[in-house]
Design an enzyme around this catalytic site. Sequence first.
Site, PDB file in Angstrom:
ATOM      1  N   ASP A  14     -42.790  48.447  -2.590  1.00 52.53           N
ATOM      2  CA  ASP A  14     -43.939  49.224  -2.103  1.00 52.53           C
ATOM      3  C   ASP A  14     -45.242  48.483  -2.414  1.00 52.53           C
ATOM      4  OD1 ASP A  14     -42.309  51.693  -1.450  1.00 52.53           O
ATOM      5  OD2 ASP A  14     -41.892  51.473  -3.572  1.00 52.53           O
ATOM      6  N   VAL A  16     -32.362  49.240  -8.521  1.00 50.49           N
ATOM      7  CA  VAL A  16     -32.769  49.036  -7.121  1.00 50.49           C
ATOM      8  C   VAL A  16     -32.122  50.106  -6.235  1.00 50.49           C
ATOM      9  CG1 VAL A  16     -32.637  47.413  -5.171  1.00 50.49           C
ATOM     10  CG2 VAL A  16     -33.067  46.543  -7.476  1.00 50.49           C
ATOM     11  N   ALA A  19     -21.691  41.928  -3.720  1.00 50.44           N
ATOM     12  CA  ALA A  19     -21.234  41.461  -2.408  1.00 50.44           C
ATOM     13  C   ALA A  19     -21.952  42.180  -1.269  1.00 50.44           C
ATOM     14  CB  ALA A  19     -19.722  41.659  -2.279  1.00 50.44           C
ATOM     15  N   GLY A  20     -22.958  42.968  -1.600  1.00 52.64           N
ATOM     16  CA  GLY A  20     -23.701  43.690  -0.566  1.00 52.64           C
ATOM     17  C   GLY A  20     -24.815  42.846   0.025  1.00 52.64           C
ATOM     18  N   GLN A  21     -25.586  43.485   0.921  1.00 57.63           N
ATOM     19  CA  GLN A  21     -26.668  42.748   1.600  1.00 57.63           C
ATOM     20  C   GLN A  21     -27.724  42.247   0.635  1.00 57.63           C
ATOM     21  OE1 GLN A  21     -28.835  44.119   5.029  1.00 57.63           O
ATOM     22  NE2 GLN A  21     -28.858  46.089   3.985  1.00 57.63           N
ATOM     23  N   ASN A  43     -24.931  58.708  -4.872  1.00 51.56           N
ATOM     24  CA  ASN A  43     -25.110  57.567  -5.780  1.00 51.56           C
ATOM     25  C   ASN A  43     -25.327  57.944  -7.241  1.00 51.56           C
ATOM     26  OD1 ASN A  43     -24.871  55.709  -3.707  1.00 51.56           O
ATOM     27  ND2 ASN A  43     -27.079  55.582  -3.330  1.00 51.56           N
ATOM     28  N   HIS A  67     -40.443  55.877  -5.471  1.00 52.16           N
ATOM     29  CA  HIS A  67     -40.124  54.989  -4.339  1.00 52.16           C
ATOM     30  C   HIS A  67     -39.620  55.874  -3.198  1.00 52.16           C
ATOM     31  CE1 HIS A  67     -38.742  51.736  -1.892  1.00 52.16           C
ATOM     32  NE2 HIS A  67     -37.483  52.131  -1.974  1.00 52.16           N
TER      33      HIS A  67
HETATM   34  P1  NAD Z   1     -24.901  47.386   0.815  1.00 52.69           P
HETATM   35  O1  NAD Z   1     -24.084  48.537   1.274  1.00 52.69           O
HETATM   36  O2  NAD Z   1     -25.034  46.192   1.687  1.00 52.69           O
HETATM   37  O3  NAD Z   1     -24.329  46.864  -0.578  1.00 52.69           O
HETATM   38  C1  NAD Z   1     -24.080  47.714  -1.634  1.00 52.69           C
HETATM   39  C2  NAD Z   1     -22.923  47.130  -2.412  1.00 52.69           C
HETATM   40  O4  NAD Z   1     -22.766  47.902  -3.584  1.00 52.69           O
HETATM   41  C3  NAD Z   1     -21.593  47.189  -1.657  1.00 52.69           C
HETATM   42  O5  NAD Z   1     -21.018  45.887  -1.629  1.00 52.69           O
HETATM   43  C4  NAD Z   1     -20.763  48.166  -2.468  1.00 52.69           C
HETATM   44  O6  NAD Z   1     -19.387  47.835  -2.485  1.00 52.69           O
HETATM   45  C5  NAD Z   1     -21.398  48.020  -3.848  1.00 52.69           C
HETATM   46  N1  NAD Z   1     -21.203  49.172  -4.725  1.00 52.69           N
HETATM   47  C6  NAD Z   1     -21.169  50.487  -4.395  1.00 52.69           C
HETATM   48  N2  NAD Z   1     -20.934  51.224  -5.485  1.00 52.69           N
HETATM   49  C7  NAD Z   1     -20.859  50.364  -6.519  1.00 52.69           C
HETATM   50  C8  NAD Z   1     -20.623  50.537  -7.903  1.00 52.69           C
HETATM   51  N3  NAD Z   1     -20.403  51.744  -8.440  1.00 52.69           N
HETATM   52  N4  NAD Z   1     -20.583  49.432  -8.682  1.00 52.69           N
HETATM   53  C9  NAD Z   1     -20.776  48.215  -8.143  1.00 52.69           C
HETATM   54  N5  NAD Z   1     -20.988  47.988  -6.843  1.00 52.69           N
HETATM   55  C10 NAD Z   1     -21.036  49.055  -6.050  1.00 52.69           C
HETATM   56  O7  NAD Z   1     -26.312  47.971   0.398  1.00 52.69           O
HETATM   57  P2  NAD Z   1     -27.681  47.181   0.148  1.00 52.69           P
HETATM   58  O8  NAD Z   1     -28.400  47.059   1.438  1.00 52.69           O
HETATM   59  O9  NAD Z   1     -27.407  45.975  -0.660  1.00 52.69           O
HETATM   60  O10 NAD Z   1     -28.497  48.268  -0.694  1.00 52.69           O
HETATM   61  C11 NAD Z   1     -28.088  48.624  -1.993  1.00 52.69           C
HETATM   62  C12 NAD Z   1     -28.961  49.766  -2.505  1.00 52.69           C
HETATM   63  O11 NAD Z   1     -30.316  49.326  -2.665  1.00 52.69           O
HETATM   64  C13 NAD Z   1     -29.032  50.984  -1.577  1.00 52.69           C
HETATM   65  O12 NAD Z   1     -28.982  52.166  -2.363  1.00 52.69           O
HETATM   66  C14 NAD Z   1     -30.392  50.849  -0.933  1.00 52.69           C
HETATM   67  O13 NAD Z   1     -30.897  52.078  -0.477  1.00 52.69           O
HETATM   68  C15 NAD Z   1     -31.192  50.311  -2.100  1.00 52.69           C
HETATM   69  N6  NAD Z   1     -32.480  49.686  -1.792  1.00 52.69           N
HETATM   70  C16 NAD Z   1     -33.505  49.937  -2.652  1.00 52.69           C
HETATM   71  C17 NAD Z   1     -34.747  49.365  -2.435  1.00 52.69           C
HETATM   72  C18 NAD Z   1     -35.905  49.653  -3.359  1.00 52.69           C
HETATM   73  O14 NAD Z   1     -37.035  49.234  -3.045  1.00 52.69           O
HETATM   74  N7  NAD Z   1     -35.730  50.296  -4.496  1.00 52.69           N
HETATM   75  C19 NAD Z   1     -34.924  48.517  -1.340  1.00 52.69           C
HETATM   76  C20 NAD Z   1     -33.854  48.283  -0.477  1.00 52.69           C
HETATM   77  C21 NAD Z   1     -32.627  48.887  -0.725  1.00 52.69           C
HETATM   78  C1  LMR Z   2     -36.714  50.367   1.419  1.00 58.87           C
HETATM   79  O1  LMR Z   2     -37.760  50.871   1.018  1.00 58.87           O
HETATM   80  O2  LMR Z   2     -36.695  49.524   2.348  1.00 58.87           O
HETATM   81  C2  LMR Z   2     -35.412  50.747   0.768  1.00 58.87           C
HETATM   82  O3  LMR Z   2     -35.614  51.712  -0.215  1.00 58.87           O
HETATM   83  C3  LMR Z   2     -34.375  51.157   1.748  1.00 58.87           C
HETATM   84  C4  LMR Z   2     -34.659  52.516   2.336  1.00 58.87           C
HETATM   85  O4  LMR Z   2     -33.738  53.341   2.408  1.00 58.87           O
HETATM   86  O5  LMR Z   2     -35.797  52.741   2.735  1.00 58.87           O
END
Ligand code: NAD
Ligand code: LMR
Length: 328
Positions: free
Chosen positions: A162, A132, A14-16, A108, A190
């Site tokens: 990246d 992710v 349900a997140g972004q 996390n 990353h």
């Molecule tokens: P967000 O806050 O919009 O959504 C995260 C969702 O995860 C929330 O709905 C939350 O309730 C849920 N959540 C939290 N803990 C949980 C658990 N234990 N089990 C199941 N659900 C859980 O965040 P977002 O923008 O969707 O980002 C999610 C993650 O992805 C962040 O850690 C962000 O930094 C990471 N991210 C990584 C990359 C990458 O390139 N690797 C890129 C963008 C974002």
């Molecule tokens: C990104 O690279 O956009 C994600 O990992 C989110 C962040 O915290 O930079």
Amino acid sequence: MSKKPVRVAVTGAAGQIGYALLFRIASGEMLGKDQPVILQLLEIPDEKAQNALKGVIMELEDCAFPLLAGIEAHSDPMTAFKDTDYALLVGSRPRGPGMERAELLSINGAIFTTQGKALNAVASRNVKVLVVGNPANTNAYIAMKSAPDLPAKNFTAMLRLDHNRAASQLAAKTGKAVAAIEKLAVWGNHSPTMYADYRNATIDGQSVKELINDEQWNREVFLPTVGKRGAAIIAARGLSSAASAANAAIDHMRDWALGTNGKWVTMGIPSGGEYGIPKEVMFGYPVTCEGGEYKIVQGIEIDAFSQECINKTLKELTDEQDGVKHLL
Ligand code: NAD
Ligand code: LMR
């Protein structure tokens, strides 16, 4: 429809990122337009999150996707990961302005111990896992170490954002089509220490390095732009990247499952010692994929500057790994 549905678990549904990801998985962009999927969606038990998940499910239903063979809502990874063939571990806290991704480890990290154990207990033995949630490499390492009965190679971290960012910067710099770029590599974590390496890259068969011919641009513009792109997006949007992250997750899983036809892509994978990286470090490598397996591109020459960059990103990863020993 002849193919048997596969099970795809997505956490943080349900997140972004979840919102930008699920509709594309259900429409067949990840596993192919002939592959039915059952979505097994995990959110935290909190009422607000579960309600938000219900809303997302209503929207998925309202799309009437022909390939969507089932949708399940879960609040426990032990049920969410049951028999799952693919697991996209997104759920975790994103960083805010001024934070580094590594700072998220204390918040996390524990999520991935629990989820690694659950995958170990109930997922398909061939499950393909993509982490992710940040810091993605070390969270993937935690999940892998928490799942001793699954092959370590099934656990991967997302470096594809990246890779795509680097490709896009190179296309802009050279004025060429992004799709024409081959043999690009992103090494390591990353994080801003990742090393985007275009020394071997080609565009329409021409050497990118020769086309650009500007080492100062590489070191002072290109590498910092790609490395700090996530922070630039947070500063501009007030939220971390979501659509581009979901897109990268789709690219990563699609290429792993369906193959790359010889094209290099970047995946964070457990090292087997390649390029001097200690075994098990979850490291970004250039890979090709075929038949559902990835293979590290071998024989790339590592010059002094590249070695320096690789050492730096490796040091950060081994420090992160040392910092999570208590979770394993
Ligand atoms: P967000 O806050 O919009 O959504 C995260 C969702 O995860 C929330 O709905 C939350 O309730 C849920 N959540 C939290 N803990 C949980 C658990 N234990 N089990 C199941 N659900 C859980 O965040 P977002 O923008 O969707 O980002 C999610 C993650 O992805 C962040 O850690 C962000 O930094 C990471 N991210 C990584 C990359 C990458 O390139 N690797 C890129 C963008 C974002
Ligand atoms: C990104 O690279 O956009 C994600 O990992 C989110 C962040 O915290 O930079």
